[in-house]
Design a protein around this motif. Structure first.
Motif, PDB file in Angstrom:
ATOM      1  N   LYS A 248     -44.194 -53.307  41.294  1.00  0.00           N
ATOM      2  CA  LYS A 248     -44.587 -53.513  39.899  1.00  0.00           C
ATOM      3  C   LYS A 248     -44.617 -52.195  39.121  1.00  0.00           C
ATOM      4  O   LYS A 248     -44.076 -52.097  38.016  1.00  0.00           O
ATOM      5  CB  LYS A 248     -45.950 -54.176  39.817  1.00  0.00           C
ATOM      6  CG  LYS A 248     -46.319 -54.482  38.374  1.00  0.00           C
ATOM      7  CD  LYS A 248     -47.784 -54.611  38.142  1.00  0.00           C
ATOM      8  CE  LYS A 248     -48.043 -54.774  36.647  1.00  0.00           C
ATOM      9  NZ  LYS A 248     -49.453 -54.905  36.332  1.00  0.00           N
ATOM     10  N   LEU A 249     -45.248 -51.179  39.696  1.00  0.00           N
ATOM     11  CA  LEU A 249     -45.404 -49.933  38.962  1.00  0.00           C
ATOM     12  C   LEU A 249     -44.054 -49.309  38.616  1.00  0.00           C
ATOM     13  O   LEU A 249     -43.833 -48.872  37.479  1.00  0.00           O
ATOM     14  CB  LEU A 249     -46.235 -48.943  39.769  1.00  0.00           C
ATOM     15  CG  LEU A 249     -47.748 -49.193  39.830  1.00  0.00           C
ATOM     16  CD1 LEU A 249     -48.396 -48.264  40.841  1.00  0.00           C
ATOM     17  CD2 LEU A 249     -48.391 -49.012  38.473  1.00  0.00           C
ATOM     18  N   ARG A 250     -43.152 -49.288  39.570  1.00  0.00           N
ATOM     19  CA  ARG A 250     -41.893 -48.578  39.343  1.00  0.00           C
ATOM     20  C   ARG A 250     -40.833 -49.439  38.669  1.00  0.00           C
ATOM     21  O   ARG A 250     -40.149 -48.989  37.746  1.00  0.00           O
ATOM     22  CB  ARG A 250     -41.363 -48.012  40.661  1.00  0.00           C
ATOM     23  CG  ARG A 250     -42.256 -46.923  41.207  1.00  0.00           C
ATOM     24  CD  ARG A 250     -41.576 -46.151  42.318  1.00  0.00           C
ATOM     25  NE  ARG A 250     -42.446 -45.075  42.807  1.00  0.00           N
ATOM     26  CZ  ARG A 250     -42.089 -44.185  43.706  1.00  0.00           C
ATOM     27  NH1 ARG A 250     -40.866 -44.223  44.229  1.00  0.00           N
ATOM     28  NH2 ARG A 250     -42.928 -43.240  44.096  1.00  0.00           N
ATOM     29  N   MET A 251     -40.691 -50.694  39.133  1.00  0.00           N
ATOM     30  CA  MET A 251     -39.593 -51.492  38.600  1.00  0.00           C
ATOM     31  C   MET A 251     -39.989 -52.201  37.315  1.00  0.00           C
ATOM     32  O   MET A 251     -39.334 -52.043  36.282  1.00  0.00           O
ATOM     33  CB  MET A 251     -39.103 -52.505  39.641  1.00  0.00           C
ATOM     34  CG  MET A 251     -37.772 -53.152  39.259  1.00  0.00           C
ATOM     35  SD  MET A 251     -37.036 -54.151  40.588  1.00  0.00           S
ATOM     36  CE  MET A 251     -36.434 -52.872  41.707  1.00  0.00           C
TER      37      MET A 251
ATOM     38  N   ILE B 126     -34.388 -46.858  40.710  1.00  0.00           N
ATOM     39  CA  ILE B 126     -35.680 -47.382  41.168  1.00  0.00           C
ATOM     40  C   ILE B 126     -35.587 -48.052  42.527  1.00  0.00           C
ATOM     41  O   ILE B 126     -36.368 -47.746  43.434  1.00  0.00           O
ATOM     42  CB  ILE B 126     -36.258 -48.367  40.130  1.00  0.00           C
ATOM     43  CG1 ILE B 126     -36.450 -47.675  38.779  1.00  0.00           C
ATOM     44  CG2 ILE B 126     -37.581 -48.933  40.626  1.00  0.00           C
ATOM     45  CD1 ILE B 126     -36.860 -48.619  37.653  1.00  0.00           C
ATOM     46  N   ALA B 127     -34.654 -48.984  42.692  1.00  0.00           N
ATOM     47  CA  ALA B 127     -34.594 -49.792  43.914  1.00  0.00           C
ATOM     48  C   ALA B 127     -34.519 -48.958  45.193  1.00  0.00           C
ATOM     49  O   ALA B 127     -35.185 -49.297  46.185  1.00  0.00           O
ATOM     50  CB  ALA B 127     -33.421 -50.773  43.834  1.00  0.00           C
TER      51      ALA B 127
ATOM     52  N   GLY C 119     -42.792 -40.682  39.973  1.00  0.00           N
ATOM     53  CA  GLY C 119     -42.652 -40.929  41.409  1.00  0.00           C
ATOM     54  C   GLY C 119     -41.234 -41.318  41.770  1.00  0.00           C
ATOM     55  O   GLY C 119     -40.701 -40.894  42.811  1.00  0.00           O
ATOM     56  N   THR C 120     -40.600 -42.123  40.929  1.00  0.00           N
ATOM     57  CA  THR C 120     -39.200 -42.489  41.149  1.00  0.00           C
ATOM     58  C   THR C 120     -38.317 -41.244  41.129  1.00  0.00           C
ATOM     59  O   THR C 120     -37.456 -41.062  41.995  1.00  0.00           O
ATOM     60  CB  THR C 120     -38.737 -43.479  40.062  1.00  0.00           C
ATOM     61  OG1 THR C 120     -39.458 -44.706  40.207  1.00  0.00           O
ATOM     62  CG2 THR C 120     -37.249 -43.752  40.160  1.00  0.00           C
TER      63      THR C 120
END
Length: 435
Positions: A249-252, A293-294, A342-343
Motif C-alpha cells: 500500500k505505502l509504495r504502490m 515499485i514492483a 524507500g523505493t
C-alpha cells in the motif's frame, strides 16, 4: 429539510456500550474503521461502540452531536451512489476543551481498544494528541487494565512506531499492546457537492456525511489483550505479519497517489481522476509501478503485483470521488519518505536508477516552489513549509532525506535532468516526450 437524527432515521445501530476510543474524527475513520466496527457488532455482538475524539477542530464533531452521532457514508462508483447511515458512535468529545473527559475514557477498563487516525506528523511525544494519550495511559496504569493501541495511519510498522513513542515516555507497560495495521479506502474530504448528494439520496440534511469508493480493506495484526470486535466477520484480514500488505500500500498505492497529485497539480488537474486522464499520464504511472515499485516489493502470498497495480489505477480513475490533487499533496515532507524514498533507495541498492520515481521527486520539488506550469500559485500545506521554501537545495534537508542521499551522483543527474524537463516543457510536455 429535516436533519438526520435518531428521530428521522429508522434502523440505525444503537451500541450497548463503549469499548473503543478513536482519536482523530476525520473522514477516513468514519468511512473505514467505523464501518468495519459497526459490521462487526452486527455480526459478532459485543459492547464495542466508539467514543470519537476530535483533537482540535469541531467542524465534524458539532454536526455529529447535533445529529445524535449519526451520519451517512455514500459509496460512490461512477454514477451510482449507495448511502448507509451509521450509528456506531456512542460519544463525541473535543480533546482541546475536554481533556479530562478524554483521559477518563482512556483510563476506563471498559475501553479495551484505542484506534488512531492522526496523520503522520502527529507521531511525536510533544504533539497534543499524543500528550493526551500518554496522560490517559498514565492514569490507566493504576488498574493495569489490558488495552490495544491501534495506529491506522500510513506509516511503515505503525504499531512499532507507536510502541517506541509510548515506551520512550512511559517505559514498558505490559498491559498495552501495539498491533500494526494496514488500512485502505479512498475517502476524499467532503464538499458542498457531497452534502448535496446526501440530501438527494437520503431526503435529509447530513452535515457529517462522507463519500468513499467501494473498495475497503483492513489488515490487522491480531494482538488484543483485552479482546476486540469480530472485525474478521466484517471482512478484515487478521494476520501475524502486516508488513507485506503495508509495503504494497505505502509504495504502490500511495506512491502512485502522490505521483498523480504532484504531477497533476503542476499541470492544472484539480482531481486525481483528471490527473490520470492527462495525455501520457496513465502510461507513465504504469511504468512507474512496473519498473520502479514492483521490484522492491514482496507481496502477500497469492497476490499478483501486476493485477494489484492495475486495480490501483482503476480505483484512481473513479470520477465520482473528486479527490483533490492539492489534498493528496499535503504534508509531502512527511509522506514521501514512506511513499517514494524507500523505493528509490531499494532500486539504487540493486544498481538501478529509478527513472519514474525520480520524475515524481522532481515534480514534488517543483511543487514546493509554489507555482503550477501556467503560473497559478500552489499552496504548500506542510509542517516544514518554511524550511522547504527557505532551503536552496532540498536534497540537503535531513528532515526529509536520509544521510548520503544528496551524494549519489547518478541519482542527482537523473533528478536534475527531470527538473530541467519540467522547467522547460511542464508536465504535459514532459509526459508527451515519454509516449
Amino acid at each position: 429539510m429535516e436533519r438526520l437524527s435518531r428521530a428521522t432515521a429508522s434502523g440505525a445501530l444503537t451500541p450497548t456500550g463503549t469499548g473503543i476510543v478513536h482519536l482523530g474524527l476525520g473522514a477516513f475513520h468514519r468511512a473505514h474503521q467505523a464501518v468495519f466496527t459497526e459490521d462487526a457488532i452486527v455480526k459478532g455482538g459485543g459492547d464495542w461502540g466508539i467514543a470519537a475524539v476530535a483533537p482540535r477542530s469541531r467542524a465534524v464533531l458539532d454536526p455529529l452531536l447535533e445529529q445524535d452521532l449519526l451520519y451517512s457514508v455514500l459509496t460512490v462508483d461512477g454514477e451510482r451512489v449507495s448511502p448507509r447511515v451509521l450509528g456506531v458512535h456512542t460519544q463525541g468529545l473535543h480533546a482541546a476543551s475536554q481533556p479530562e473527559a478524554v483521559e477518563r475514557l482512556l483510563a476506563d477498563p471498559a475501553v479495551r481498544v484505542v484506534t488512531l487516525t492522526v496523520t503522520e506528523k502527529a507521531y511525536r511525544a510533544d504533539a497534543p494528541v499524543m500528550r493526551l494519550l500518554l496522560s490517559g495511559l498514565r492514569a490507566r496504569a493504576a488498574t493495569q487494565a489490558p488495552i490495544a493501541l491501534v495506529s491506522c495511519d500510513n506509516l511503515p510498522s505503525n504499531g512499532r512506531r507507536l510502541r517506541e513513542l509510548v515506551t520512550a515516555e512511559l517505559g514498558t507497560a505490559d498491559f498495552v499492546s501495539f498491533p500494526s495495521t494496514m488500512v485502505d479506502r479512498i475517502v476524499p474530504a467532503s464538499t458542498d457537492a457531497t452534502y448535496a448528494t446526501a440530501r438527494n439520496v437520503l431526503g435529509l440534511e447530513d452535515r457529517a456525511t462522507v463519500a468513499a469508493e467501494p473498495f475497503s480493506q483492513w489488515v490487522i495484526e491480531d494482538d488484543f489483550p483485552g479482546g476486540r470486535p469480530a472485525w474478521d466477520l466484517a471482512g478484515a484480514i487478521l494476520t501475524d505479519d502486516v508488513a507485506p500488505w503495508e509495503g504494497l500500500k505505502l509504495r504502490m498505492l500511495l506512491g502512485a497517489h502522490s505521483a498523480l497529485a504532484y504531477l497533476g497539480a503542476l499541470a492544472g488537474a484539480p482531481t486525481i481522476d483528471r490527473a490520470l486522464e492527462l495525455p501520457g499520464m496513465r502510461a507513465a504511472m504504469e511504468r512507474f509501478i512496473r519498473t520502479d515499485i514492483a521490484p522492491t516489493l514482496s507481496p502477500p502470498e497469492g497476490l499478483s503485483l501486476q493485477r494489484y497495480g492495475e486495480s490501483v489505477l482503476e480505483r484512481f480513475a473513479n470520477p465520482a470521488l473528486r479527490h483533490r490533487t492539492l489534498q493528496v499533496a499535503m504534508d509531502g515532507s512527511q509522506k514521501l519518505p514512506q511513499r517514494l524514498l524507500g523505493t528509490i533507495a531499494d532500486r539504487r541498492a540493486a544498481g538501478s536508477v529509478p527513472v519514474y520515481a525520480t520524475l515524481v521527486l522532481a515534480a514534488w520539488m517543483r511543487f514546493v516552489r509554489g507555482a503550477a506550469d501556467d503560473g497559478t500559485p500552489l499552496p504548500l500545506d506542510d509542517p516544514l513549509a518554511d524550511r522547504l521554501r527557505a532551503t536552496p537545495s532540498l536534497l540537503e534537508l535531513d528532515a526529509v532525506f536520509p544521510p548520503g542521499f544528496a551524494d549519489d551522483a547518478e541519482l542527482r543527474a537523473q533528478l536534475d535532468s527531470w527538473s530541467r524537463e519540467l522547467d522547460r516543457h511542464g508536465v504535459l510536455g514532459t509526459l508527451e516526450a515519454l509516449r
